[in-house]
Design a protein around this motif. Structure first.
Motif, PDB file in Angstrom:
ATOM      1  N   THR A   1       5.252 -10.709   6.681  1.00 53.74           N
ATOM      2  CA  THR A   1       5.566 -11.074   5.568  1.00 53.74           C
ATOM      3  C   THR A   1       5.653 -10.682   4.579  1.00 53.74           C
ATOM      4  O   THR A   1       5.843  -9.056   4.354  1.00 53.74           O
ATOM      5  CB  THR A   1       3.241 -11.980   5.615  1.00 53.74           C
ATOM      6  OG1 THR A   1       3.059 -11.096   5.624  1.00 53.74           O
ATOM      7  CG2 THR A   1       3.020 -12.883   6.407  1.00 53.74           C
TER       8      THR A   1
ATOM      9  N   ALA B   1       1.820 -21.277   7.634  1.00 54.16           N
ATOM     10  CA  ALA B   1       3.344 -20.450   7.011  1.00 54.16           C
ATOM     11  C   ALA B   1       3.109 -20.291   6.173  1.00 54.16           C
ATOM     12  O   ALA B   1       2.671 -19.587   5.500  1.00 54.16           O
ATOM     13  CB  ALA B   1       4.408 -21.551   8.186  1.00 54.16           C
ATOM     14  N   ARG B   2       2.716 -21.379   5.098  1.00 50.21           N
ATOM     15  CA  ARG B   2       2.290 -21.620   3.780  1.00 50.21           C
ATOM     16  C   ARG B   2       1.253 -20.240   3.807  1.00 50.21           C
ATOM     17  O   ARG B   2       0.983 -19.942   2.233  1.00 50.21           O
ATOM     18  CB  ARG B   2       2.098 -22.771   2.914  1.00 50.21           C
ATOM     19  CG  ARG B   2       2.941 -23.695   3.462  1.00 50.21           C
ATOM     20  CD  ARG B   2       3.226 -24.834   2.465  1.00 50.21           C
ATOM     21  NE  ARG B   2       2.195 -25.962   3.347  1.00 50.21           N
ATOM     22  CZ  ARG B   2       1.385 -26.125   2.449  1.00 50.21           C
ATOM     23  NH1 ARG B   2       1.148 -25.925   0.674  1.00 50.21           N
ATOM     24  NH2 ARG B   2      -0.131 -27.163   2.619  1.00 50.21           N
TER      25      ARG B   2
ATOM     26  N   TRP C   1      -6.775 -20.157  -1.161  1.00 49.64           N
ATOM     27  CA  TRP C   1      -7.200 -20.481  -0.294  1.00 49.64           C
ATOM     28  C   TRP C   1      -8.054 -20.257   0.462  1.00 49.64           C
ATOM     29  O   TRP C   1      -8.119 -21.391   1.633  1.00 49.64           O
ATOM     30  CB  TRP C   1      -5.665 -20.034   0.705  1.00 49.64           C
ATOM     31  CG  TRP C   1      -4.528 -20.022   0.869  1.00 49.64           C
ATOM     32  CD1 TRP C   1      -3.189 -19.815  -0.329  1.00 49.64           C
ATOM     33  CD2 TRP C   1      -3.768 -21.612   1.569  1.00 49.64           C
ATOM     34  NE1 TRP C   1      -2.309 -20.307   0.232  1.00 49.64           N
ATOM     35  CE2 TRP C   1      -2.192 -21.344   0.999  1.00 49.64           C
ATOM     36  CE3 TRP C   1      -4.716 -22.006   2.529  1.00 49.64           C
ATOM     37  CZ2 TRP C   1      -1.844 -22.750   1.573  1.00 49.64           C
ATOM     38  CZ3 TRP C   1      -4.020 -23.141   3.290  1.00 49.64           C
ATOM     39  CH2 TRP C   1      -2.693 -23.595   2.176  1.00 49.64           C
TER      40      TRP C   1
ATOM     41  N   SER D   1       1.512 -16.778   0.864  1.00 51.29           N
ATOM     42  CA  SER D   1       1.046 -17.272  -0.704  1.00 51.29           C
ATOM     43  C   SER D   1       0.649 -16.048  -1.052  1.00 51.29           C
ATOM     44  O   SER D   1      -0.036 -15.115  -0.154  1.00 51.29           O
ATOM     45  CB  SER D   1      -0.332 -18.134  -0.065  1.00 51.29           C
ATOM     46  OG  SER D   1      -0.929 -17.958  -1.954  1.00 51.29           O
TER      47      SER D   1
ATOM     48  N   SER E   1       1.859 -11.028  -0.419  1.00 51.77           N
ATOM     49  CA  SER E   1       1.598 -11.793   0.767  1.00 51.77           C
ATOM     50  C   SER E   1       0.531 -11.728   0.807  1.00 51.77           C
ATOM     51  O   SER E   1      -0.194 -10.644   1.126  1.00 51.77           O
ATOM     52  CB  SER E   1       2.213 -12.617   1.160  1.00 51.77           C
ATOM     53  OG  SER E   1       2.779 -11.267   2.861  1.00 51.77           O
TER      54      SER E   1
ATOM     55  N   ASP F   1       1.029 -27.185   9.451  1.00 50.65           N
ATOM     56  CA  ASP F   1       1.014 -27.705   7.770  1.00 50.65           C
ATOM     57  C   ASP F   1       0.952 -26.893   6.938  1.00 50.65           C
ATOM     58  O   ASP F   1       1.752 -26.642   5.858  1.00 50.65           O
ATOM     59  CB  ASP F   1       0.555 -28.707   7.508  1.00 50.65           C
ATOM     60  CG  ASP F   1       0.872 -30.287   8.401  1.00 50.65           C
ATOM     61  OD1 ASP F   1       1.812 -30.005   8.701  1.00 50.65           O
ATOM     62  OD2 ASP F   1      -0.357 -30.833   8.351  1.00 50.65           O
ATOM     63  N   ASN F   2      -0.061 -25.293   7.496  1.00 48.83           N
ATOM     64  CA  ASN F   2      -0.732 -25.189   5.760  1.00 48.83           C
ATOM     65  C   ASN F   2      -0.488 -23.096   6.506  1.00 48.83           C
ATOM     66  O   ASN F   2      -0.160 -22.944   5.619  1.00 48.83           O
ATOM     67  CB  ASN F   2      -2.368 -25.221   6.244  1.00 48.83           C
ATOM     68  CG  ASN F   2      -2.301 -26.673   5.613  1.00 48.83           C
ATOM     69  OD1 ASN F   2      -2.570 -26.813   4.251  1.00 48.83           O
ATOM     70  ND2 ASN F   2      -2.939 -27.202   6.670  1.00 48.83           N
TER      71      ASN F   2
END
Length: 410
Positions: free
Chosen positions: A248, A219-220, A230, A224, A252, A216-217
């Motif tokens: 990326t 890749a984000r 984070w 980011s 980022s 869920d996190n």
């Protein structure tokens, strides 16, 4: 059920919708007969041969109960595999059974085998006759036509699932580091790409039941442009971040991890991500509060902070640039201990300062010696105050308090 046991009904609905019929980027959740032709890549033409004989066996089961068990399991697992290909392994046992029956029946039709017993009860299935050369060649060609594609796909699929030596070495290193530091879960949780997340956590902490958080996190996190947010989110539940060289966008977090936290063209650099291990394309980072260097310089000027790292016999330069504020102050947090060059001056950052973060700023004013606030004994002493030292006093100036003056002269 939704009225009598609403909790159980919600569990059933969730299990079906979330786990069974969902589709996504995960290969194992895709259906067998989708546009990717998964059935052909996984089974070759074995499935084409197995399904008709599974249907034939279903008809025979009405008269011969010995076929009931394989028929029921065959259709049940084929249905599950149709929804998600992660059930293909279980179905392959029964597909092999019915495809084998079909193969022998097909061979009998071209006169290279005797009729299989289910089709000819009078056939003696216990006797063995050595086939001739023509029969052997024909059977081999027939086998390659039916199973050749599957044979080619076997090493490909195995290679896709195999953990590489570099990945294993990375996991083993993190395990040793965690043991030496005395970390316990979740201090040693590994945050990585989801497809290898369970493997890393299995070796490092043994908690490998789920990859949901990474899925869920991660890749984000990589794309980011807010590494501070984070860090605050991960600091209490993550010990290691594994970066595998994923592509990326510029600016980022991932682009800065690729530079070992150093500044890039589009980003100022990372303050809390410390590279501790490199193995091939894999880089391991730990999260640290970081040591803060602050000071005074000409307003609106730019201060460059650099140090050289040693990672597995590899030298890496970590560099940050910070803009001096209008009031002449600057502040930069760094994740690595060692000697830093700060606008041609040398500043030493200790391991303790990096790991604890410190609460006191270290005000190092860049300028010429002398004037109000110059340190007594400049040129003779090295001040080591809460982990950061100014080594070359002959070119440094500091805003001195009574406590600082006492520390410098003691």
């Amino acid at each position: 059920m939704s009225v009598l046991r609403p909790d159980l009904w919600r569990l059933v609905v969730r299990s079906v919708t979330v786990r069974l019929v969902r589709e996504g980027v995960i290969v194992e959740t895709q259906n067998l007969f989708g546009p990717s032709f998964g059935w052909l890549l996984l089974f070759g033409f074995v499935l084409v041969l197995a399904v008709p004989y599974l249907a034939w066996a279903s008809w025979r089961a009405l008269e011969d109960l010995r076929w009931v068990v394989p028929v029921v399991f065959g259709w049940y697992l084929l249905g599950l595999a149709t929804l998600q290909i992660r059930f293909v392994g279980e179905f392959s046992i029964f597909s092999a059974l019915f495809a084998g029956l079909g193969f022998v029946h097909l061979a009998e039709r071209i006169d290279v085998a005797r009729p299989p017993v289910p089709f000819d009860p009078s056939s003696d299935g216990r006797s063995f006759v050595v086939p001739g050369r023509r029969q052997i060649i024909t059977l081999l060609v027939l086998f390659l036509l039916v199973g050749g594609l599957g044979i080619v796909q076997v090493p490909i699929k195995i290679n896709q699932l195999t953990v590489t030596d570099t990945q294993y070495q990375t996991a083993a290193w993190m395990n040793g580091y965690s043991d030496e530091a005395g970390w316990e879960y979740p201090q040693d949780y590994v945050f990585s790409q989801w497809d290898r997340n369970r493997m890393y956590n299995y070796f490092v902490n043994g908690e490998s039941r789920s990859y949901t958080f990474a899925q869920d996190n991660y890749a984000r996190f990589l794309v980011s442009e807010d590494p501070e947010r984070w860090y605050e989110r991960l600091r209490d539940r993550t010990g290691f971040v594994v970066f595998a060289g994923e592509a990326t966008p510029p600016g980022s977090v991932g682009a800065q991890l690729a530079a070992f936290g150093s500044r890039t063209t589009n980003a100022t650099g990372l303050a809390h991500y410390r590279a501790v291990h490199v193995s091939g394309q894999y880089r391991v980072f730990t999260l640290v509060p970081g040591a803060t260097i602050s000071g005074n310089a000409a307003p609106s000027s730019t201060i460059t902070v650099t140090t050289t790292l040693k990672l597995n016999d590899r030298s890496v330069t970590y560099e940050r640039k910070v803009r001096v504020r209008a009031d002449g102050s600057y502040r930069v947090t760094v994740p690595y201990p060692g000697n830093y060059t700060v606008s041609e001056e040398t500043v030493r950052v200790s391991e303790q300062a990096v790991n604890t973060g410190g609460t006191s700023p270290y005000s190092i004013a860049i300028g010429q010696l002398g004037g109000r606030g110059a340190l007594p004994g400049a040129g003779r002493n090295t001040l080591d105050h809460e982990g950061i030292s100014c080594i070359r006093w002959c070119k440094c100036e500091r805003l001195v308090t009574e406590r600082d003056r006492k520390l410098a002269t003691d």
